[in-house]
Motif scaffolding. Sequence first.
Motif, PDB file in Angstrom:
ATOM      1  N   ARG E 108       4.794 -29.164  33.924  1.00  0.00           N
ATOM      2  CA  ARG E 108       5.256 -29.018  32.647  1.00  0.00           C
ATOM      3  C   ARG E 108       5.786 -30.140  31.798  1.00  0.00           C
ATOM      4  O   ARG E 108       6.147 -30.721  31.129  1.00  0.00           O
ATOM      5  CB  ARG E 108       6.491 -27.843  32.388  1.00  0.00           C
ATOM      6  CG  ARG E 108       6.826 -27.341  31.161  1.00  0.00           C
ATOM      7  CD  ARG E 108       7.438 -26.019  30.994  1.00  0.00           C
ATOM      8  NE  ARG E 108       8.527 -25.931  31.568  1.00  0.00           N
ATOM      9  CZ  ARG E 108       9.398 -25.035  32.350  1.00  0.00           C
ATOM     10  NH1 ARG E 108       8.552 -23.920  32.550  1.00  0.00           N
ATOM     11  NH2 ARG E 108      10.271 -25.258  32.788  1.00  0.00           N
ATOM     12  N   ARG E 112       5.143 -32.796  29.046  1.00  0.00           N
ATOM     13  CA  ARG E 112       6.262 -33.063  27.993  1.00  0.00           C
ATOM     14  C   ARG E 112       6.222 -34.552  27.817  1.00  0.00           C
ATOM     15  O   ARG E 112       6.369 -35.101  26.772  1.00  0.00           O
ATOM     16  CB  ARG E 112       7.275 -32.484  28.431  1.00  0.00           C
ATOM     17  CG  ARG E 112       8.361 -32.256  27.247  1.00  0.00           C
ATOM     18  CD  ARG E 112       9.660 -31.798  27.477  1.00  0.00           C
ATOM     19  NE  ARG E 112       9.804 -30.403  28.047  1.00  0.00           N
ATOM     20  CZ  ARG E 112      10.145 -29.860  28.983  1.00  0.00           C
ATOM     21  NH1 ARG E 112      10.908 -30.712  30.094  1.00  0.00           N
ATOM     22  NH2 ARG E 112      10.156 -28.664  29.229  1.00  0.00           N
ATOM     23  N   LEU E 138       2.365 -29.172  24.990  1.00  0.00           N
ATOM     24  CA  LEU E 138       3.480 -28.654  24.911  1.00  0.00           C
ATOM     25  C   LEU E 138       3.572 -27.121  24.961  1.00  0.00           C
ATOM     26  O   LEU E 138       2.729 -26.671  24.677  1.00  0.00           O
ATOM     27  CB  LEU E 138       4.753 -29.113  23.916  1.00  0.00           C
ATOM     28  CG  LEU E 138       5.110 -30.465  23.596  1.00  0.00           C
ATOM     29  CD1 LEU E 138       5.563 -30.444  22.366  1.00  0.00           C
ATOM     30  CD2 LEU E 138       6.040 -30.661  24.714  1.00  0.00           C
ATOM     31  N   ASP E 142       8.753 -24.924  24.005  1.00  0.00           N
ATOM     32  CA  ASP E 142       9.226 -26.090  23.443  1.00  0.00           C
ATOM     33  C   ASP E 142       8.753 -26.502  22.283  1.00  0.00           C
ATOM     34  O   ASP E 142       9.914 -27.147  21.638  1.00  0.00           O
ATOM     35  CB  ASP E 142       8.282 -27.047  24.453  1.00  0.00           C
ATOM     36  CG  ASP E 142       8.801 -27.228  25.865  1.00  0.00           C
ATOM     37  OD1 ASP E 142       9.466 -26.305  26.624  1.00  0.00           O
ATOM     38  OD2 ASP E 142       8.360 -28.212  26.638  1.00  0.00           O
ATOM     39  N   LEU E 156      13.143 -33.499  23.211  1.00  0.00           N
ATOM     40  CA  LEU E 156      12.060 -33.101  24.150  1.00  0.00           C
ATOM     41  C   LEU E 156      12.867 -33.776  25.510  1.00  0.00           C
ATOM     42  O   LEU E 156      12.837 -33.157  26.663  1.00  0.00           O
ATOM     43  CB  LEU E 156      11.031 -34.074  24.072  1.00  0.00           C
ATOM     44  CG  LEU E 156       9.964 -33.603  23.407  1.00  0.00           C
ATOM     45  CD1 LEU E 156       8.685 -34.540  22.887  1.00  0.00           C
ATOM     46  CD2 LEU E 156       9.327 -32.105  23.561  1.00  0.00           C
TER      47      LEU E 156
END
Lengths: 300, 300, 300, 300, 300
Positions: E108, E112, E138, E142, E156
């Motif tokens: 993840r 990201r 994403l 998020d 982020l």
Amino acid sequence: MLINTRIPFRYIFRKVKNDLLSVLCFSVVFHILKLFFVDYLPIIPFQLPAILGTSIALILAFNLNQSYDRWWEARKVWGAIVNDSRSFVMQLKGFTRREGDAGTILKRMAHRQIAWCYCLGQSLRGQDPIAAEQTRHLSEEDIDFIKTQNNKPFALLMLHTEDLRNLYQSEAVNPFQQVQIDSTITRLCDSMGKAERINSTVFPVTYRLFVHFFIYLFLVVLSLALVETIGLFEIPILTFIASTFFLLEKTGKHMQDPFRNKPTDTAVTAIARTIEINIKQVLQEEEVPKPLTPEKFYLM
Amino acid sequence: MLINTRIPFRYIFRKVKNDLLSVLCFSVVFHILKLFFVDYLPIIPFQLPAILGTSIALILAFNLNQSYDRWWEARKVWGAIVNDSRSFVMQLKGFTRREGDAGTILKRMAHRQIAWCYCLGQSLRGQDPIAAEQTRHLSEEDIDFIKTQNNKPFALLMLHTEDLRNLYQSEAVNPFQQVQIDSTITRLCDSMGKAERINSTVFPVTYRLFVHFFIYLFLVVLSLALVETIGLFEIPILTFIASTFFLLEKTGKHMQDPFRNKPTDTAVTAIARTIEINIKQVLQEEEVPKPLTPEKFYLM
Amino acid sequence: MLINTRIPFRYIFRKVKNDLLSVLCFSVVFHILKLFFVDYLPIIPFQLPAILGTSIALILAFNLNQSYDRWWEARKVWGAIVNDSRSFVMQLKGFTRREGDAGTILKRMAHRQIAWCYCLGQSLRGQDPIAAEQTRHLSEEDIDFIKTQNNKPFALLMLHTEDLRNLYQSEAVNPFQQVQIDSTITRLCDSMGKAERINSTVFPVTYRLFVHFFIYLFLVVLSLALVETIGLFEIPILTFIASTFFLLEKTGKHMQDPFRNKPTDTAVTAIARTIEINIKQVLQEEEVPKPLTPEKFYLM
Amino acid sequence: MLINTRIPFRYIFRKVKNDLLSVLCFSVVFHILKLFFVDYLPIIPFQLPAILGTSIALILAFNLNQSYDRWWEARKVWGAIVNDSRSFVMQLKGFTRREGDAGTILKRMAHRQIAWCYCLGQSLRGQDPIAAEQTRHLSEEDIDFIKTQNNKPFALLMLHTEDLRNLYQSEAVNPFQQVQIDSTITRLCDSMGKAERINSTVFPVTYRLFVHFFIYLFLVVLSLALVETIGLFEIPILTFIASTFFLLEKTGKHMQDPFRNKPTDTAVTAIARTIEINIKQVLQEEEVPKPLTPEKFYLM
Amino acid sequence: MLINTRIPFRYIFRKVKNDLLSVLCFSVVFHILKLFFVDYLPIIPFQLPAILGTSIALILAFNLNQSYDRWWEARKVWGAIVNDSRSFVMQLKGFTRREGDAGTILKRMAHRQIAWCYCLGQSLRGQDPIAAEQTRHLSEEDIDFIKTQNNKPFALLMLHTEDLRNLYQSEAVNPFQQVQIDSTITRLCDSMGKAERINSTVFPVTYRLFVHFFIYLFLVVLSLALVETIGLFEIPILTFIASTFFLLEKTGKHMQDPFRNKPTDTAVTAIARTIEINIKQVLQEEEVPKPLTPEKFYLM
């Protein structure tokens, strides 16, 4: 910071008014002298102002470059303050355990960081560092403490260190995390010192002086040379040339001192506002202010 | 550091007196030569001094720029000393446990740091590094120790390391904190070395020499060219032009050597005073001195 | 490093002798040509050498600036070596436990550091890196080991790492301290590499060549132009102008290569001596050598 | 890298052949035009090419300076690669426990580091990154892995990280040491990225274009002015002047792109060889290759 | 970024069309004035435009240099983003234990990071930061989170910190590793702030204005001088000279603002694509996109 809009002519003109006036004066005087005492005035060969013109243009260009570097350095320092303020709060949030009063300390430190940015900006501009806007973010005790201290922004950093110590002693952060956050505070302390350095170090005075004197020397010699060749037209032409040189000189002068509470300043209040917005969003607060908008043709 | 006030004319004039005198000499000599030996003197075409003038202006402008960089580097080094001195004391206060004799050691180290700043400043200027003002802040043993050492400021840093070792061994600081404080001492040691480097490295001598020679060559050729065209007026005009070039050359020369106990020096004593004030406020001492005020037109 | 004293004229003159001779040659040749073949020679307008003169002055000034930057970078690298050598020994002393053979290792490392500085200096200058002076500070095994290695100074750093490993394994330093000292060794390794980089990277050869060619082109055209206007006087004037340009070119050339065992070198031996003095005082040894004194007009 | 030897005339001439030819063309054309259409051609006052000449010399000098900075930056990046490669292997050797298969991993990593340097050099020059020489140092699996990856040198760093992970998990290095070595790998990754940045970022195309156009504009105007005053001599003189300007422009152009598999490249293969020698000596291997020797007048 | 291909003439011409038109206007006007009012126009001596030309060329060259530095700084910032993105993912992969949901978090975070690069690029160019391409990478949460935040890329990074915290609390990384990865996030935060700084700081407006004014002053005076000497030819020659100066001015202007969604921009989308490719290869994903190809003559 001047913004990318139409700068009022009056603002620009006011900067060089006095110098242009004196140029006008001596060019008129030379013109009159020539009419009455033509035999006693030297016939300046045109290469003389050419040599002087090239030389002063050179010196001026370098001077502008040094001033530009100083201005850009000031902006970089405030850029670093933005970055380190963000990292500081992000580290606090990412590191501290969410137990006991760690949450309260974290919030206090984050708000103090906002206050610090405003406070440093005001202090650099020679204004009251504990003015209305930022004290909102400080606790009563903090305000009482910094009132006893000379260097207000430095005092706020001291309070940061003290709170970090508390976090460490209550085991809300581990030793590595303490040292990592301490490094961020050290960088903030560095940026503060750098801004103070730029603010307190006068650009070499004699250098500035001799450049000004050199421009005049060039204009006088040029005036003497022009008066021979193009007569009355000399007056507007000389004025135009003089204004270009003086305007560039003034541009340099303004860039040398980026914290003087003038339209050409680094936009420290607007930057502090950006930091405030960023930090409040990290804390997920509801009341987030708007970015500062320019006043007419500049942003403070 | 010259401050932003009216610089006395005498101070400026004294710097270029000798050079102006010799320029005056040869311009008068050429004038007389011309009256008597007009047929033997060459008629210098005016483009020749123009080429030389542009060239020397260029070389001079670059030289000024390099000197400016050196001056600014020196100021940056002392700015870093301010920042690291503050961080040093803040770290000591934020890290050490308040038990046993840690408090005493902390205070001793903070005072030694004040002394170090004054001591380094004096030492760079070639003055007695253990003069009155700063020894106030040192213990008897410290003074005895540094008397046996050649490099006094370095000796003070050694004592810092020794004290840091004691703090670590009595477990007043943990291993991470020791290393973090040690990094700050290393940065102070770096700044000291950088200031010494600027002080001990002579600006390339031949470079300086040839620039000086080049200015003379230009002025002689210009004088020869002017004597033909504008007669007696040549003398004041040449003197003015010469003074501009020599003044800029001297400005460069002064910026090259920022620790010579001259009005154009980096204001190391004033900076040390600022550090003293900051540190004493961190320690919350009662007697805090005032900032140093300028002497007439400069600040030491 | 040339020191701030009267540089012997012979030293300066020798540098440009050959170039001046060839300038003298062609200016005499043009003079003679003009006497006999006046009709076939072009009448060079004086603006042509003016354009070329300004251009070459510009290129030369930039070239000088780049050379100066290179020279100053070399000096900075050696400044960093001074700082890191001092920090290295101070860290060793402040960190290691005073038990077992830690004291012996510490002393060996400190002495090896002294040797490393001399050794690096000699090696950069292309001289025998294990000459008399520095081997005094090395143990027999160390000398035997580095004899088998190509890059002697690098070999000494390897031995440092090995000794640091021993200190760590005998628990004389803790893991944090090992890493902190290792960082200092890494910085020393960096400085060594930087000095080698400056030494082994030839300044762009064609650039150097074309600047030289450009100066000649300018002087030839100037000579042709002068021969028309000022006759015999052309010869001394051209020689003076040529000497200024060539001297500045040579100054640049010398600054480009700061480790060539020449008077204009960075004073690496003197710097190594300073480090030796500093380190021996940290170790509180009794026999501390004196700083190196200049040989006539320069310091090696 | 061109070495400090006699550069073949043909090599230099080939660079500006085309431009010189077109200059020759139009100077001849103008000459002929003048003979036949003398009344229609403008009489260019000589100050016009003077203005243009000074301007283009200025722009060119700045352009050269920017190119030089880019070239020096590329060299600095490869200098950092040398330093970090050495530190990397020294740290591996100084940190890892000599038990289990740690020794094997260490050797593999050191050899991979050698391969990485060659591989990066080849890859920057647009050549096959897994050519003969360096694959010798890689294991079969490593080669198989990087074949599946686009960015070969980056893939090798990934393998480094994986091996470092293995060392940590088998407790051959402690957590601090892992982080310290990881920092070195990060710096290598930075240097790789910096070299790629210089390689992939085209120097502002329009800037380059306008400088070229400006030189032509200057030469055309100069040719028109010269044709009036010095007739046939104009042709050789213009050619000489043009060649100087074009040669300097080309010098700049070559320095802008230091990884193009040309003689003016940064000597990446020779640097990789130096690293190979250094690393193999750290490993105390017996077969150590010789440094790369120059091919005729350059070193790759 | 303009690529190294044939730039369309129309693209270049459009940039200076307006300025050339006004130059054409006044040069024609002066020509007509001269025909009818020849007695009232001043005879400008040609040295006057020469002085002005040299001066403006100088100021322009410095201006170009400052713009170039700004452009190169922007490129360096994005180079650092490439390096730190790669190191970030490599560290994550090398440090985290492969147990529990650490693998999911790692993936993840890596995805990201890809999204962050695209998002920052869009945001700098004033475009919708959550456009199609990057949101693919994403998670739903998020996207929901960053929609509530003003500064999307910063949001982020906050999520990165949060995930790093989770990794630490589930003991997937040890304290040292957390701090090391946190340092990488801090550097990413710095790069983001630096790009924002360059984007939001207007190049000194008055400086830009006076340079523009100075070019016009020069061209007017030059036009007046040329009209006397070369008549009708003045119009094309002036237009050519004017176009060179204006083109160089515009080149500078474009380099000053490298994130304006123009062909001269820093190629942030292409760089983000490179990062995507690199990261996906580290994760050994199967679908790896191709590098971005130039659109006609530029790369975004």
